[in-house]
Design a protein around this motif. Sequence first.
Motif, mmCIF file in Angstrom:
data_model
loop_
_atom_site.group_PDB
_atom_site.id
_atom_site.type_symbol
_atom_site.label_atom_id
_atom_site.label_comp_id
_atom_site.label_asym_id
_atom_site.label_seq_id
_atom_site.Cartn_x
_atom_site.Cartn_y
_atom_site.Cartn_z
ATOM 1 N N SER A 35 0.869 -1.181 0.000
ATOM 2 C CA SER A 35 0.000 0.000 0.000
ATOM 3 C C SER A 35 0.905 1.230 0.000
ATOM 4 C CB SER A 35 -0.891 -0.018 1.247
ATOM 5 O OG SER A 35 -0.091 0.171 2.413
ATOM 6 N N ASP A 36 0.420 2.326 0.567
ATOM 7 C CA ASP A 36 1.274 3.512 0.700
ATOM 8 C C ASP A 36 2.273 3.363 1.845
ATOM 9 O OD1 ASP A 36 -0.320 3.867 2.963
ATOM 10 O OD2 ASP A 36 -1.281 5.685 2.224
ATOM 11 N N ALA A 37 2.213 2.223 2.559
ATOM 12 C CA ALA A 37 3.162 1.858 3.626
ATOM 13 C C ALA A 37 3.142 2.823 4.809
ATOM 14 C CB ALA A 37 4.575 1.707 3.066
ATOM 15 N N ASP A 38 1.989 3.386 5.110
ATOM 16 C CA ASP A 38 1.830 4.315 6.233
ATOM 17 C C ASP A 38 1.858 3.514 7.541
ATOM 18 O OD1 ASP A 38 0.843 6.053 8.223
ATOM 19 O OD2 ASP A 38 -0.486 7.083 6.816
ATOM 20 N N VAL A 39 3.048 3.372 8.129
ATOM 21 C CA VAL A 39 3.201 2.549 9.326
ATOM 22 C C VAL A 39 2.390 3.064 10.509
ATOM 23 C CG1 VAL A 39 5.435 1.531 8.797
ATOM 24 C CG2 VAL A 39 5.368 3.686 9.993
ATOM 25 N N LEU A 40 2.185 4.359 10.587
ATOM 26 C CA LEU A 40 1.382 4.911 11.679
ATOM 27 C C LEU A 40 -0.065 4.451 11.545
ATOM 28 C CD1 LEU A 40 0.828 6.657 14.147
ATOM 29 C CD2 LEU A 40 0.890 8.671 12.651
ATOM 30 N N ALA A 41 -0.631 4.608 10.377
ATOM 31 C CA ALA A 41 -2.011 4.151 10.160
ATOM 32 C C ALA A 41 -2.127 2.645 10.368
ATOM 33 C CB ALA A 41 -2.479 4.535 8.761
ATOM 34 N N HIS A 42 -1.135 1.885 9.916
ATOM 35 C CA HIS A 42 -1.176 0.423 10.040
ATOM 36 C C HIS A 42 -1.147 -0.006 11.506
ATOM 37 C CE1 HIS A 42 0.563 -0.203 5.711
ATOM 38 N NE2 HIS A 42 -0.549 0.526 5.737
ATOM 39 N N ALA A 43 -0.282 0.588 12.299
ATOM 40 C CA ALA A 43 -0.209 0.227 13.717
ATOM 41 C C ALA A 43 -1.504 0.606 14.440
ATOM 42 C CB ALA A 43 0.989 0.908 14.373
#
Length: 164
Positions: A35-43
């Motif tokens: 995806s866009d690799a947004d680690v904050l959103a993923h966590a």
Amino acid sequence: MRIGHGYDVHRLVPDRALILGGVRIPWDKGLLGHSDADVLAHAVMDALLGAAGLPDIGALFPDTDPQYKGANSMALLRRVAELLKENGWQIGNIDATILAQAPKMKPHIPQMKQDIAACCGIGETQVNVKATTEEGLGFTGQGQGIAVHAVCLLEEIRVASDRG
């Protein structure tokens, strides 16, 4: 009430946008991911899903599914918030910590909080985002990647009784 914890990490690479909490951060590297690799959103999503006892983001939005290639993680977060409501949960609060040696996150945190709150349908005071370096230690400290830990509190949605 239920508490959830989420963790995500992605490698920093050239020729990718750096997006955290929906905010595009000017930097010479971005996070690698399907995806866009947004680690904050993923966590944050995994914390919310875990607290609700629902499948994690890998099960809901698998990287083997072409429809999620380059997906906007904030749109996925919005869907997770909808799933919570459908399952009888409301968000009490979200608290996240970004682990990154660079770039500096402080100027971007107010917008991250605003974006996360908007996607979740909650007030900005219910979202906290902070950042820390790791003093040059480990993969985040050496600038190889960015990691995020997130916790949340969910509360059951109370339905008004027909009985007075």
